[in-house]
Design a protein around this motif. Structure first.
Motif, PDB file in Angstrom:
ATOM      1  N   THR A 245      63.411  73.807  74.994  1.00  0.00           N
ATOM      2  CA  THR A 245      64.150  72.265  74.991  1.00  0.00           C
ATOM      3  C   THR A 245      64.000  71.978  75.950  1.00  0.00           C
ATOM      4  O   THR A 245      64.131  69.949  76.212  1.00  0.00           O
ATOM      5  CB  THR A 245      65.686  73.068  74.258  1.00  0.00           C
ATOM      6  OG1 THR A 245      65.588  73.669  73.432  1.00  0.00           O
ATOM      7  CG2 THR A 245      66.212  72.357  74.381  1.00  0.00           C
ATOM      8  N   THR A 246      64.171  72.974  77.343  1.00  0.00           N
ATOM      9  CA  THR A 246      64.120  72.936  78.266  1.00  0.00           C
ATOM     10  C   THR A 246      62.715  71.309  78.684  1.00  0.00           C
ATOM     11  O   THR A 246      63.080  70.271  79.222  1.00  0.00           O
ATOM     12  CB  THR A 246      64.802  73.321  79.500  1.00  0.00           C
ATOM     13  OG1 THR A 246      65.670  74.053  78.820  1.00  0.00           O
ATOM     14  CG2 THR A 246      64.432  73.439  81.071  1.00  0.00           C
ATOM     15  N   LEU A 247      61.633  72.002  77.956  1.00  0.00           N
ATOM     16  CA  LEU A 247      60.162  70.993  78.462  1.00  0.00           C
ATOM     17  C   LEU A 247      60.860  69.901  78.477  1.00  0.00           C
ATOM     18  O   LEU A 247      60.072  69.107  78.772  1.00  0.00           O
ATOM     19  CB  LEU A 247      58.744  71.994  78.164  1.00  0.00           C
ATOM     20  CG  LEU A 247      57.989  71.635  78.318  1.00  0.00           C
ATOM     21  CD1 LEU A 247      56.927  72.386  78.134  1.00  0.00           C
ATOM     22  CD2 LEU A 247      57.894  70.655  76.862  1.00  0.00           C
ATOM     23  N   TRP A 248      60.645  69.889  77.075  1.00  0.00           N
ATOM     24  CA  TRP A 248      60.952  68.534  76.845  1.00  0.00           C
ATOM     25  C   TRP A 248      62.454  67.892  76.953  1.00  0.00           C
ATOM     26  O   TRP A 248      62.283  66.556  77.290  1.00  0.00           O
ATOM     27  CB  TRP A 248      61.828  68.086  74.753  1.00  0.00           C
ATOM     28  CG  TRP A 248      62.076  67.202  73.521  1.00  0.00           C
ATOM     29  CD1 TRP A 248      62.733  66.373  73.911  1.00  0.00           C
ATOM     30  CD2 TRP A 248      60.897  66.434  73.012  1.00  0.00           C
ATOM     31  NE1 TRP A 248      63.430  65.959  72.925  1.00  0.00           N
ATOM     32  CE2 TRP A 248      61.949  65.684  73.124  1.00  0.00           C
ATOM     33  CE3 TRP A 248      59.429  66.137  73.132  1.00  0.00           C
ATOM     34  CZ2 TRP A 248      60.885  64.393  72.244  1.00  0.00           C
ATOM     35  CZ3 TRP A 248      59.079  65.432  72.792  1.00  0.00           C
ATOM     36  CH2 TRP A 248      60.074  64.464  72.285  1.00  0.00           C
ATOM     37  N   ASN A 249      63.445  68.198  77.484  1.00  0.00           N
ATOM     38  CA  ASN A 249      64.709  67.160  77.716  1.00  0.00           C
ATOM     39  C   ASN A 249      64.382  67.166  79.151  1.00  0.00           C
ATOM     40  O   ASN A 249      64.859  66.050  79.542  1.00  0.00           O
ATOM     41  CB  ASN A 249      65.551  68.004  77.348  1.00  0.00           C
ATOM     42  CG  ASN A 249      66.413  68.105  76.725  1.00  0.00           C
ATOM     43  OD1 ASN A 249      66.443  66.932  75.694  1.00  0.00           O
ATOM     44  ND2 ASN A 249      67.256  69.144  76.084  1.00  0.00           N
ATOM     45  N   LYS A 250      63.164  67.498  80.402  1.00  0.00           N
ATOM     46  CA  LYS A 250      63.179  67.828  82.027  1.00  0.00           C
ATOM     47  C   LYS A 250      61.577  67.422  81.825  1.00  0.00           C
ATOM     48  O   LYS A 250      61.410  67.142  82.811  1.00  0.00           O
ATOM     49  CB  LYS A 250      63.235  69.070  81.705  1.00  0.00           C
ATOM     50  CG  LYS A 250      64.753  69.084  81.787  1.00  0.00           C
ATOM     51  CD  LYS A 250      65.735  68.705  82.911  1.00  0.00           C
ATOM     52  CE  LYS A 250      67.279  69.434  82.971  1.00  0.00           C
ATOM     53  NZ  LYS A 250      68.309  69.211  83.433  1.00  0.00           N
ATOM     54  N   ALA A 251      60.969  67.162  80.185  1.00  0.00           N
ATOM     55  CA  ALA A 251      59.704  66.177  80.736  1.00  0.00           C
ATOM     56  C   ALA A 251      59.410  65.367  81.988  1.00  0.00           C
ATOM     57  O   ALA A 251      58.426  65.511  82.497  1.00  0.00           O
ATOM     58  CB  ALA A 251      58.862  65.702  79.624  1.00  0.00           C
ATOM     59  N   HIS A 252      60.316  64.588  81.898  1.00  0.00           N
ATOM     60  CA  HIS A 252      60.140  63.510  83.255  1.00  0.00           C
ATOM     61  C   HIS A 252      59.715  63.799  84.497  1.00  0.00           C
ATOM     62  O   HIS A 252      59.896  62.948  85.261  1.00  0.00           O
ATOM     63  CB  HIS A 252      62.041  62.460  82.942  1.00  0.00           C
ATOM     64  CG  HIS A 252      62.762  62.989  82.971  1.00  0.00           C
ATOM     65  ND1 HIS A 252      63.371  63.526  82.604  1.00  0.00           N
ATOM     66  CD2 HIS A 252      63.173  62.716  84.108  1.00  0.00           C
ATOM     67  CE1 HIS A 252      64.679  64.159  82.979  1.00  0.00           C
ATOM     68  NE2 HIS A 252      64.560  63.743  84.038  1.00  0.00           N
ATOM     69  N   LEU A 253      60.584  65.311  84.600  1.00  0.00           N
ATOM     70  CA  LEU A 253      60.480  65.672  86.150  1.00  0.00           C
ATOM     71  C   LEU A 253      58.962  66.034  86.110  1.00  0.00           C
ATOM     72  O   LEU A 253      58.894  66.710  87.525  1.00  0.00           O
ATOM     73  CB  LEU A 253      62.092  66.429  85.934  1.00  0.00           C
ATOM     74  CG  LEU A 253      62.446  66.173  85.812  1.00  0.00           C
ATOM     75  CD1 LEU A 253      63.992  67.320  85.671  1.00  0.00           C
ATOM     76  CD2 LEU A 253      63.887  65.211  87.058  1.00  0.00           C
ATOM     77  N   TYR A 254      58.370  66.419  85.330  1.00  0.00           N
ATOM     78  CA  TYR A 254      56.597  67.009  85.268  1.00  0.00           C
ATOM     79  C   TYR A 254      56.124  65.913  86.623  1.00  0.00           C
ATOM     80  O   TYR A 254      55.761  65.297  86.037  1.00  0.00           O
ATOM     81  CB  TYR A 254      56.397  67.475  84.656  1.00  0.00           C
ATOM     82  CG  TYR A 254      55.182  67.527  84.577  1.00  0.00           C
ATOM     83  CD1 TYR A 254      54.774  69.231  84.520  1.00  0.00           C
ATOM     84  CD2 TYR A 254      53.860  67.495  84.164  1.00  0.00           C
ATOM     85  CE1 TYR A 254      53.351  69.638  85.630  1.00  0.00           C
ATOM     86  CE2 TYR A 254      52.096  67.985  84.698  1.00  0.00           C
ATOM     87  CZ  TYR A 254      52.467  69.179  84.736  1.00  0.00           C
ATOM     88  OH  TYR A 254      51.155  69.531  84.873  1.00  0.00           O
TER      89      TYR A 254
END
Length: 181
Positions: free
Chosen positions: A60-69
């Motif tokens: 879920t964090t990967l989905w929500n924070k993908a913009h930080l990758y």
């Protein structure tokens, strides 16, 4: 996914999630990483249920924070497992933190007079033993135990080497233990 290496595929998938909120790309990442994150957490000592919950949270964090990758800073696997490691640390901290005791309702019972007298006598003996310590040792004990400062903080404040701080505190505790037995 048309690239040849799996890492390039994961990077492409995560960039598609980051840039276009692509659910199909997220599904590819989820199918690959969720079971691996769960296995990592189980190998790290978590039980299966907690590992499953944590793996879901990581994805879920990967989905929500993908913009930080940022692919220039880390591979997708490194980024995902760093999130998993940090989440595991958060869970461990939360489980090790003691719960506050229930607040009493109504008037509290009076302490036993014998216990109160024993505590008062122990406190007086400790105060006397502290007064008998050399000034340098007493000052360090007061900072460490009454001011709740770490040895490093005491060393920084006093300018004394950390080893000296530890030695003086150890000697003072040995002396206190001897005086109080």
């Amino acid at each position: 996914m048309t690239t040849s290496s799996p890492e390039a595929d994961w990077t492409e998938a995560l960039l598609r999630v980051r840039d276009h909120r692509d659910r199909a790309a997220f599904a590819v990442l989820f199918r690959h990483f969720a079971p691996r994150v769960k296995a990592f957490l189980i190998k790290s000592g978590s039980d299966a249920a907690l590992a499953e919950e944590c793996a879901q949270d990581v994805m879920t964090t990967l989905w929500n924070k993908a913009h930080l990758y940022d692919p220039a800073r880390a591979s997708v696997a490194t980024w995902v497992f760093t999130i998993a490691r940090n989440r595991r640390i958060d869970i461990l901290r939360r489980t090790r933190r003691p719960e506050p005791e229930d607040l009493p309702w109504g008037p509290e019972h009076e302490p036993d007079q014998a216990d109160a007298l024993a505590l008062q006598q122990d406190s007086a003996r400790l105060a006397a033993a502290l007064r008998n310590l050399p000034d340098k040792q007493r000052a360090l004990i007061e900072q460490a135990y009454f001011a709740d400062r770490s040895h490093s903080e005491i060393a920084a404040a006093t300018g004394l080497p950390l080893g000296t701080i530890k030695s003086r505190i150890r000697l003072a505790l040995d002396r206190l233990r001897h005086d109080l037995t």
